[in-house]
Design a protein around this motif. Structure first.
Motif, PDB file in Angstrom:
ATOM      1  N   HIS A  78      14.299  12.927  35.701  1.00  0.00           N
ATOM      2  CA  HIS A  78      12.935  12.224  36.447  1.00  0.00           C
ATOM      3  C   HIS A  78      12.853  12.727  37.889  1.00  0.00           C
ATOM      4  CE1 HIS A  78      15.682   8.910  37.920  1.00  0.00           C
ATOM      5  NE2 HIS A  78      14.828   9.057  38.756  1.00  0.00           N
ATOM      6  N   GLU A  98      10.517  10.985  41.300  1.00  0.00           N
ATOM      7  CA  GLU A  98       9.684  10.040  41.755  1.00  0.00           C
ATOM      8  C   GLU A  98       8.335  10.650  42.174  1.00  0.00           C
ATOM      9  OE1 GLU A  98      11.576   8.286  44.904  1.00  0.00           O
ATOM     10  OE2 GLU A  98      13.088   7.139  43.733  1.00  0.00           O
ATOM     11  N   THR A 132       6.771   5.039  43.668  1.00  0.00           N
ATOM     12  CA  THR A 132       8.164   5.872  43.417  1.00  0.00           C
ATOM     13  C   THR A 132       8.378   5.605  41.862  1.00  0.00           C
ATOM     14  OG1 THR A 132       9.509   3.718  43.680  1.00  0.00           O
ATOM     15  CG2 THR A 132       9.175   5.575  45.594  1.00  0.00           C
ATOM     16  N   CYS A 133       7.320   5.655  41.261  1.00  0.00           N
ATOM     17  CA  CYS A 133       7.312   5.600  39.490  1.00  0.00           C
ATOM     18  C   CYS A 133       7.879   6.717  39.153  1.00  0.00           C
ATOM     19  CB  CYS A 133       5.733   5.567  39.098  1.00  0.00           C
ATOM     20  SG  CYS A 133       5.446   6.043  37.536  1.00  0.00           S
ATOM     21  N   LYS A 134       8.892   6.556  38.184  1.00  0.00           N
ATOM     22  CA  LYS A 134       9.841   7.880  37.687  1.00  0.00           C
ATOM     23  C   LYS A 134       8.950   8.489  36.762  1.00  0.00           C
ATOM     24  CE  LYS A 134      14.089   5.400  38.003  1.00  0.00           C
ATOM     25  NZ  LYS A 134      15.131   4.715  37.437  1.00  0.00           N
ATOM     26  N   ARG A 156       8.732  11.718  34.045  1.00  0.00           N
ATOM     27  CA  ARG A 156       9.332  12.535  33.253  1.00  0.00           C
ATOM     28  C   ARG A 156       8.867  13.468  32.305  1.00  0.00           C
ATOM     29  NH1 ARG A 156      13.931   9.114  33.326  1.00  0.00           N
ATOM     30  NH2 ARG A 156      13.572   6.875  33.450  1.00  0.00           N
TER      31      ARG A 156
END
Length: 83
Positions: A15, A17, A54-56, A58
């Motif tokens: 992932h 951020e 800082t949402c992951k 993917r």
């Protein structure tokens, strides 16, 4: 009516951020500027406004800011070459 520009981003890890993705894709100058952009409410992840800086993110997700869309791909996705 303006066409949306698209950025293809190859993910080298599990992932990235969100604020770092915005920096790496060239939509802002730093991770801090990326955090400010997210906090302003103009960033959408898969069509939904995202306020977690800082949402992951993917592989398979898309991030939109204004008229720019970032499509995130895995380096191991068939048909994409890692550079």
């Amino acid at each position: 009516m303006t066409a949306m520009s698209r950025v293809e981003f190859t993910l080298e890890r599990d992932h990235v951020e969100l604020n770092q993705l915005l920096k790496l894709a060239g939509l802002c100058d730093s991770g801090g500027a990326g955090k400010a952009l997210v906090a302003s409410g103009v960033v959408r992840v898969d069509g939904v406004v995202e306020l977690r800086k800082t949402c992951k993110i993917r592989a398979g997700q898309s991030v939109a800011v204004g008229d720019t869309e970032i499509r995130v791909h895995s380096a191991s996705t068939p048909g994409t070459a890692a550079r």
